[in-house]
Design an enzyme around this catalytic site. Structure first.
Site, mmCIF file in Angstrom:
data_model
loop_
_atom_site.group_PDB
_atom_site.id
_atom_site.type_symbol
_atom_site.label_atom_id
_atom_site.label_comp_id
_atom_site.label_asym_id
_atom_site.label_seq_id
_atom_site.Cartn_x
_atom_site.Cartn_y
_atom_site.Cartn_z
ATOM 1 N N ASN A 162 5.576 5.676 1.589
ATOM 2 C CA ASN A 162 4.304 6.280 1.981
ATOM 3 C C ASN A 162 3.480 5.196 2.657
ATOM 4 O OD1 ASN A 162 1.850 7.520 2.245
ATOM 5 N ND2 ASN A 162 1.481 7.795 0.046
ATOM 6 N N LYS A 168 0.709 5.477 4.066
ATOM 7 C CA LYS A 168 -0.735 5.742 3.967
ATOM 8 C C LYS A 168 -1.382 5.526 5.349
ATOM 9 C CE LYS A 168 -0.358 4.687 -0.887
ATOM 10 N NZ LYS A 168 -0.984 4.269 -2.138
ATOM 11 N N HIS A 192 -1.211 13.863 -3.124
ATOM 12 C CA HIS A 192 -1.230 12.440 -3.483
ATOM 13 C C HIS A 192 -2.544 12.107 -4.192
ATOM 14 C CE1 HIS A 192 -1.476 8.093 -3.055
ATOM 15 N NE2 HIS A 192 -0.153 8.131 -3.031
ATOM 16 N N GLU A 203 -4.629 9.904 -3.765
ATOM 17 C CA GLU A 203 -5.758 9.613 -2.869
ATOM 18 C C GLU A 203 -6.344 10.900 -2.285
ATOM 19 O OE1 GLU A 203 -3.394 6.743 -0.808
ATOM 20 O OE2 GLU A 203 -3.436 5.582 -2.674
ATOM 21 N N GLU A 224 3.122 9.730 -10.171
ATOM 22 C CA GLU A 224 2.453 8.494 -9.782
ATOM 23 C C GLU A 224 1.211 8.292 -10.648
ATOM 24 O OE1 GLU A 224 3.536 7.320 -5.504
ATOM 25 O OE2 GLU A 224 1.828 8.665 -5.351
ATOM 26 N N GLY A 239 -1.231 0.833 -6.142
ATOM 27 C CA GLY A 239 -1.926 -0.213 -5.404
ATOM 28 C C GLY A 239 -2.552 -1.294 -6.264
ATOM 29 N N SER A 251 3.106 0.828 -7.444
ATOM 30 C CA SER A 251 3.418 -0.606 -7.425
ATOM 31 C C SER A 251 4.902 -0.910 -7.623
ATOM 32 C CB SER A 251 2.577 -1.355 -8.458
ATOM 33 O OG SER A 251 1.201 -1.256 -8.140
HETATM 34 P P1 13P Z 1 1.862 1.409 -4.028
HETATM 35 O O1 13P Z 1 3.356 1.294 -4.028
HETATM 36 O O2 13P Z 1 1.212 0.631 -2.930
HETATM 37 O O3 13P Z 1 1.288 1.134 -5.391
HETATM 38 O O4 13P Z 1 1.511 2.948 -3.696
HETATM 39 C C1 13P Z 1 2.161 3.942 -4.405
HETATM 40 C C2 13P Z 1 1.865 5.247 -3.781
HETATM 41 O O5 13P Z 1 0.742 5.737 -3.850
HETATM 42 C C3 13P Z 1 2.940 5.925 -3.048
HETATM 43 O O6 13P Z 1 2.568 7.215 -2.696
#
Ligand code: 13P
Length: 246
Positions: free
Chosen positions: A9, A11, A93, A95, A163, A169, A209
């Site tokens: 992803n 983002k 997601h 976010e 997740e 993150g 992560s």
């Molecule tokens: P990170 O791997 O940067 O923690 O992000 C995970 C994520 O949100 C994947 O959709």
């Protein structure tokens, strides 16, 4: 028997030059042919990314709306994603839920429409830190999953992503035991609420992560069928994560 699945992803990161670099390391691989790989790129690069990547790697949008077309300024539809040559979408997601306020209900409708339109969908669920600390993890993820249920008729085109928000993150990867515990609960929920065949065949992937260092231990648990990778999917380390099962 469940095909190992690794999603990247991106983002809201990258530009054409950065995508060229990612395409370069993904093309060189080598990628274990028994892993299914999909990358989620920003909407404006769907066509660019699809045209550059080899066909064994899928391309996902990171969001879409719940209807086919109309006066919805700023949104894109599943039909548009397909028209860009892509067959996947990430929905719900954390976010989208927490920065943009998307509800369980809206996400469920989006998942239903995306499936009806012929896309494959990666719906995301996961608890926040305070929910985990107050012992509510199972309650939260079951509520998020229950909301999806009425709109999923074809589970064969769904890859469920767990997740935990506190792991995204933050560099705080869930331990294999923490992740496996929730994945097993989710699979049991599917067994109880959908059926044994769906529970046994649906990929449940972990995100939060994930790194080249943590992926192997996580991949050895019984119910983690792959990963959804944010930051590490932008770097050549992603190849090691794709090949976590060796
Ligand atoms: P990170 O791997 O940067 O923690 O992000 C995970 C994520 O949100 C994947 O959709």
């Amino acid at each position: 028997s469940r095909t190992f699945f690794v999603g990247g992803n991106w983002k809201m990161n990258g530009d054409k030059k950065g995508i060229d670099e990612i395409v370069d390391f993904l093309t060189k691989g080598p990628i274990n042919s028994s892993t299914e790989v999909v990358v989620g790129c920003p909407q404006c690069y769907l066509i660019y990314t699809r045209e550059k990547l080899p066909s064994n790697i899928g391309v996902a949008a990171q969001n879409c709306y719940k209807v086919a077309k109309g006066a919805f300024t700023g949104e894109i539809s599943p039909a548009m994603i397909k028209d860009c040559g892509c067959e996947w979408v990430i929905l719900g997601h954390s976010e989208r839920r927490n920065v943009f306020g998307e509800s369980d209900q809206l996400i469920s409708e989006k998942v239903g429409h995306a499936l009806d339109a012929g896309l494959k969908v990666i719906p995301c669920i996961g608890e926040k830190l305070e929910e985990r600390e107050s012992g509510k993890t199972q309650e939260v993820v079951f509520k998020q999953l229950s909301a999806l249920l009425p709109n999923i008729k074809d589970w064969s085109r769904v890859v469920l992503a767990y997740e935990p928000v506190w792991a995204i993150g933050t560099g705080k990867t869930a331990t294999p035991d923490q992740a496996q515990e929730v994945h097993a609960q989710l699979r049991q929920w599917l067994r109880d609420n959908v059926g044994a065949e769906v529970a046994d065949s649906t990929r449940i992937i972990y995100g939060g992560s994930v790194t080249a260092g943590s992926c192997q231990e996580l991949s050895k648990t019984g119910d983690i069928d792959g990963f959804l990778v944010g930051g590490a999917s932008l770097k050549p380390d992603f190849i090691q994560i794709i090949n976590a099962r060796g």
